[in-house]
Design a protein around this motif. Structure first.
Motif, mmCIF file in Angstrom:
data_model
loop_
_atom_site.group_PDB
_atom_site.id
_atom_site.type_symbol
_atom_site.label_atom_id
_atom_site.label_comp_id
_atom_site.label_asym_id
_atom_site.label_seq_id
_atom_site.Cartn_x
_atom_site.Cartn_y
_atom_site.Cartn_z
ATOM 1 N N SER A 153 10.932 -6.016 -8.204
ATOM 2 C CA SER A 153 11.890 -4.477 -7.950
ATOM 3 C C SER A 153 12.390 -4.041 -9.093
ATOM 4 O O SER A 153 12.391 -2.996 -9.692
ATOM 5 N N ASP A 154 13.602 -4.898 -9.418
ATOM 6 C CA ASP A 154 14.167 -4.436 -10.757
ATOM 7 C C ASP A 154 13.382 -4.216 -11.835
ATOM 8 O O ASP A 154 13.710 -3.120 -12.579
ATOM 9 N N LEU A 155 12.556 -5.025 -12.256
ATOM 10 C CA LEU A 155 11.367 -4.659 -13.293
ATOM 11 C C LEU A 155 10.650 -3.377 -13.135
ATOM 12 O O LEU A 155 10.535 -2.486 -14.194
ATOM 13 N N VAL A 156 10.248 -3.272 -11.985
ATOM 14 C CA VAL A 156 9.391 -2.062 -11.730
ATOM 15 C C VAL A 156 10.523 -0.746 -12.222
ATOM 16 O O VAL A 156 10.135 0.237 -12.940
ATOM 17 N N GLN A 157 11.543 -0.620 -11.336
ATOM 18 C CA GLN A 157 12.594 0.321 -11.726
ATOM 19 C C GLN A 157 13.091 0.710 -13.299
ATOM 20 O O GLN A 157 13.282 1.526 -13.464
ATOM 21 N N ASP A 158 13.321 -0.466 -13.728
ATOM 22 C CA ASP A 158 13.442 -0.490 -15.253
ATOM 23 C C ASP A 158 12.422 0.166 -15.820
ATOM 24 O O ASP A 158 12.853 0.852 -16.937
ATOM 25 N N ILE A 186 0.617 2.370 -11.279
ATOM 26 C CA ILE A 186 1.211 1.026 -11.468
ATOM 27 C C ILE A 186 1.159 0.636 -10.170
ATOM 28 O O ILE A 186 0.795 -0.984 -10.182
ATOM 29 N N MET A 187 1.668 0.950 -9.207
ATOM 30 C CA MET A 187 1.796 0.138 -7.684
ATOM 31 C C MET A 187 0.294 0.192 -7.084
ATOM 32 O O MET A 187 0.245 -0.750 -6.256
ATOM 33 N N THR A 188 -0.742 0.960 -7.521
ATOM 34 C CA THR A 188 -1.945 0.770 -6.767
ATOM 35 C C THR A 188 -2.580 -0.536 -7.270
ATOM 36 O O THR A 188 -3.257 -1.259 -6.678
ATOM 37 N N ARG A 189 -2.317 -1.036 -8.478
ATOM 38 C CA ARG A 189 -2.661 -2.244 -9.113
ATOM 39 C C ARG A 189 -1.909 -3.348 -8.741
ATOM 40 O O ARG A 189 -2.270 -4.561 -8.484
ATOM 41 N N LEU A 190 -0.556 -3.228 -8.602
ATOM 42 C CA LEU A 190 0.401 -4.500 -8.303
ATOM 43 C C LEU A 190 0.657 -4.477 -6.801
ATOM 44 O O LEU A 190 1.182 -5.372 -6.448
ATOM 45 N N HIS A 191 -0.186 -3.669 -5.722
ATOM 46 C CA HIS A 191 0.190 -3.860 -4.430
ATOM 47 C C HIS A 191 0.008 -4.992 -3.910
ATOM 48 O O HIS A 191 0.677 -5.756 -3.090
ATOM 49 N N ASP A 251 0.012 2.154 6.618
ATOM 50 C CA ASP A 251 -0.671 0.818 6.092
ATOM 51 C C ASP A 251 -1.691 0.974 5.215
ATOM 52 O O ASP A 251 -2.159 -0.053 4.417
ATOM 53 N N ALA A 252 -2.465 1.860 5.401
ATOM 54 C CA ALA A 252 -3.675 1.647 4.643
ATOM 55 C C ALA A 252 -3.568 2.435 2.957
ATOM 56 O O ALA A 252 -4.686 2.076 2.255
ATOM 57 N N LYS A 253 -2.546 3.024 2.661
ATOM 58 C CA LYS A 253 -2.260 3.522 1.477
ATOM 59 C C LYS A 253 -1.693 2.397 0.701
ATOM 60 O O LYS A 253 -0.941 1.291 1.338
ATOM 61 N N ARG A 254 -1.601 2.399 -0.594
ATOM 62 C CA ARG A 254 -1.156 1.491 -1.553
ATOM 63 C C ARG A 254 -0.105 1.664 -2.381
ATOM 64 O O ARG A 254 1.046 1.078 -2.639
ATOM 65 N N ALA A 255 -0.183 3.299 -2.914
ATOM 66 C CA ALA A 255 0.890 3.632 -3.742
ATOM 67 C C ALA A 255 2.220 4.069 -2.787
ATOM 68 O O ALA A 255 1.952 4.752 -1.780
ATOM 69 N N PRO A 256 3.395 4.073 -3.188
ATOM 70 C CA PRO A 256 4.542 4.432 -2.245
ATOM 71 C C PRO A 256 4.306 6.122 -1.928
ATOM 72 O O PRO A 256 4.953 6.296 -1.050
ATOM 73 N N GLN A 257 3.969 6.773 -3.097
ATOM 74 C CA GLN A 257 4.043 8.153 -2.823
ATOM 75 C C GLN A 257 3.043 8.345 -1.677
ATOM 76 O O GLN A 257 3.184 9.224 -1.016
ATOM 77 N N ASP A 258 1.883 7.670 -1.804
ATOM 78 C CA ASP A 258 1.010 8.261 -0.790
ATOM 79 C C ASP A 258 1.537 7.766 0.670
ATOM 80 O O ASP A 258 1.313 8.430 1.613
ATOM 81 N N LYS A 259 2.094 6.635 0.797
ATOM 82 C CA LYS A 259 2.834 6.170 1.856
ATOM 83 C C LYS A 259 3.916 7.336 2.584
ATOM 84 O O LYS A 259 3.858 7.406 3.576
ATOM 85 N N LEU A 260 4.567 7.765 1.674
ATOM 86 C CA LEU A 260 5.771 8.608 1.940
ATOM 87 C C LEU A 260 4.856 10.078 2.344
ATOM 88 O O LEU A 260 5.491 10.713 3.329
ATOM 89 N N ALA A 261 3.662 10.379 1.966
ATOM 90 C CA ALA A 261 2.905 11.442 2.095
ATOM 91 C C ALA A 261 2.529 11.336 3.772
ATOM 92 O O ALA A 261 2.571 12.294 4.323
ATOM 93 N N CYS A 262 2.227 10.350 3.941
ATOM 94 C CA CYS A 262 1.849 10.090 5.502
ATOM 95 C C CYS A 262 2.943 10.167 6.409
ATOM 96 O O CYS A 262 2.949 10.758 7.381
ATOM 97 N N VAL A 263 4.091 9.794 5.955
ATOM 98 C CA VAL A 263 5.444 9.685 6.815
ATOM 99 C C VAL A 263 5.730 11.223 6.952
ATOM 100 O O VAL A 263 5.983 11.898 7.890
ATOM 101 N N SER A 264 5.601 12.092 5.711
ATOM 102 C CA SER A 264 5.929 13.558 5.874
ATOM 103 C C SER A 264 4.958 14.352 6.614
ATOM 104 O O SER A 264 5.313 15.365 7.461
ATOM 105 N N LYS A 265 3.563 13.831 6.402
ATOM 106 C CA LYS A 265 2.663 14.620 7.466
ATOM 107 C C LYS A 265 2.993 14.190 8.924
ATOM 108 O O LYS A 265 2.771 15.012 9.634
ATOM 109 N N CYS A 266 3.265 12.871 9.147
ATOM 110 C CA CYS A 266 3.750 12.674 10.513
ATOM 111 C C CYS A 266 4.625 13.707 11.021
ATOM 112 O O CYS A 266 4.680 13.908 12.171
ATOM 113 N N CYS A 267 5.781 13.725 10.304
ATOM 114 C CA CYS A 267 7.061 14.716 10.683
ATOM 115 C C CYS A 267 6.404 16.101 10.913
ATOM 116 O O CYS A 267 7.019 16.900 11.638
#
Length: 449
Positions: A153-158, A186-191, A251-267
């Motif tokens: 996580s530290d490496l990715v954030q850096d 990045i995260m689609t491949r590192l998932h 859970d079906a999404k791989r990128a954090p942005q796509d997961k957040l988009a599902c959370v926003s859609k739910c809300c």
């Protein structure tokens, strides 16, 4: 007594903010801090997270030297990893001409969410060095996939921070859009390498949370005070079903942005359902209660792992501010509420709560009727208060109308009196005018002379 405890979920806007009052959203996973303050706190020179962990879980102090040696070895490996794709410190700064200036115009023309367009620009000759950095970082991360997940996580954030410096010439909003594309790349491949990593207990926490939610399947919307549409509105079925479907899709999404988009859609679906149930806009308590109900009904797969994945590898600005940050913070609060849910929160005695948890009793029709009766009583009291306010308003309006009628009548009388006087003067003047004309006209004899 247990009934004295405030019922339901009551979280103020201030409680959602960072504990350091930096203006960003905090998160229970970061002990109430935002991601930036939490990382700054964890990386403070005087902080020793390994020592505090060792003393808290009962690890003997005699192993401190072994832990220090192991941490030194991990630091050396991290330094080696960073050196592989960032180079020496003297060459870590990006070239100002071929990286910062040349590709900026192409990135400025990108539309939000245009990931294929971003890939096309990244593969163009002006962006060759940026693409090489991404490729080198991905290859290195895959080669060192056995590192602890927090180090990853530290490496990715850096990497996010250093890569964003290449776009300092763009407005902040455009930099955020570009970095969202970079995160997805990045995260689609590192998932598959970092999600639910072996170095953490995410899988065990997922099972614990899933069992906890399954044990609370008896909780009704009335217990959570979740408003439902009335029958006369014509809404059939569960109005929160689209929100339940959206949160399961995380859970079906791989990128954090796509997961957040599902959370926003739910809300958003939750707010739409609440809008059908209330004549007034939904407040924060209604939204959080409805979100808890949606989680209990959906029981999303690997919920803890997905949330930790977003926290560890998502862009900081996506969680610290904006709509996605607000929704994710509420999601964390809802999960924390479910983990600590007890009888008083549902207006139940401890004995009743344990009976439901042990499946010795279930919400009966009588209990539901009791809950509906209580809700109806509350609604009647509210309607009574509104009726009293309406009666007072009608009395005040009647008084004002009576005073207005008196004022208008007085003005009409005054106008009529004035009109009578004016009319009388006009008639008098009209009668005097013929006599004056007769006196002023010459006789025929005088005319002949």
């Amino acid at each position: 007594m247990w009934t004295d405890k405030p019922r339901g979920i009551r979280v103020s806007q201030q409680e959602l903010m960072c504990k350091k009052s930096c203006g960003f959203y905090g998160n229970p996973a970061w002990q109430g801090y935002c991601s930036k303050c939490w990382r700054d706190r964890a990386r403070a020179p005087g902080a020793h997270p390994q020592d505090s962990r060792a003393s808290s879980d009962g690890t003997p102090v005699t192993f401190s030297k072994f832990e220090e040696k192991k941490n030194t070895e991990k630091s050396r490996r991290i330094h080696t990893v960073r050196k592989l794709f960032w180079g020496n410190p003297s060459s870590a700064k990006p070239d100002p001409i071929d990286i910062r200036i040349s590709p900026l115009k192409a990135y400025q023309s990108l539309e939000p969410g245009d990931f294929p367009g971003f890939l096309k620009v990244l593969r163009s000759p002006p962006s060759q060095r940026l693409q090489s950095r991404c490729t080198a970082f991905l290859n290195t991360m895959e080669a060192y996939h056995d590192l602890p997940v927090q180090k990853q996580s530290d490496l990715v954030q850096d990497f996010y921070q250093n890569f964003a410096e290449c776009f300092n010439g763009l407005p902040e909003s455009q930099v955020h859009q570009v970095m969202e594309h970079v995160e997805k790349l990045i995260m689609t491949r590192l998932h598959k390498w970092v999600f639910c990593h072996d170095s953490c207990d995410d899988e065990q926490r997922d099972l614990t949370l899933q069992r906890r939610i399954r044990s609370l399947n008896w909780v009704t919307p009335e217990m959570l005070e979740v408003p439902f549409p009335e029958r006369k509105t014509g809404v059939t079925g569960d109005p929160f079903l689209p929100a339940i479907t959206a949160i399961i899709e995380v859970d079906a999404k791989r990128a954090p942005q796509d997961k957040l988009a599902c959370v926003s859609k739910c809300c958003h679906h939750i707010f739409e359902a609440l809008a059908m149930s209330n004549s007034e806009p939904a407040n924060a308590d209604d939204f959080l209660s409805a979100l808890v109900y949606v989680l209990l009904k959906a029981n999303p797969p690997r919920l803890h792992s997905n949330m930790q994945y977003v926290i560890r590898f998502g862009l900081p600005h996506s969680l610290m501010a904006g709509e996605s940050g607000y929704f994710f913070t509420n999601l964390s609060c809802a999960v924390a509420f479910i983990e600590k849910l007890d009888g008083p929160s549902l207006n139940l005695s401890p004995e009743e709560f344990e009976g439901y948890m042990q499946h010795k009793r279930a919400p009966s029709a009588g209990h539901r009727r009791k809950q509906v009766a209580k809700s109806s009583q509350h609604l009647l009291e509210e309607l009574k208060a509104r009726q009293e306010s309406l009666d007072q308003g009608m009395d005040a309006l009647s008084t004002q109308l009576h005073q207005w009628m008196e004022t208008v009548t007085a003005q009409i009388d005054e106008t009529m009196a004035t009109f009578a006087l004016v009319h009388k003067e006009i008639r008098a003047q009209s009668q005097d005018s013929p006599n004056a004309e007769e006196r002023g006209s010459p006789s025929p004899a005088q005319t002949d002379c």
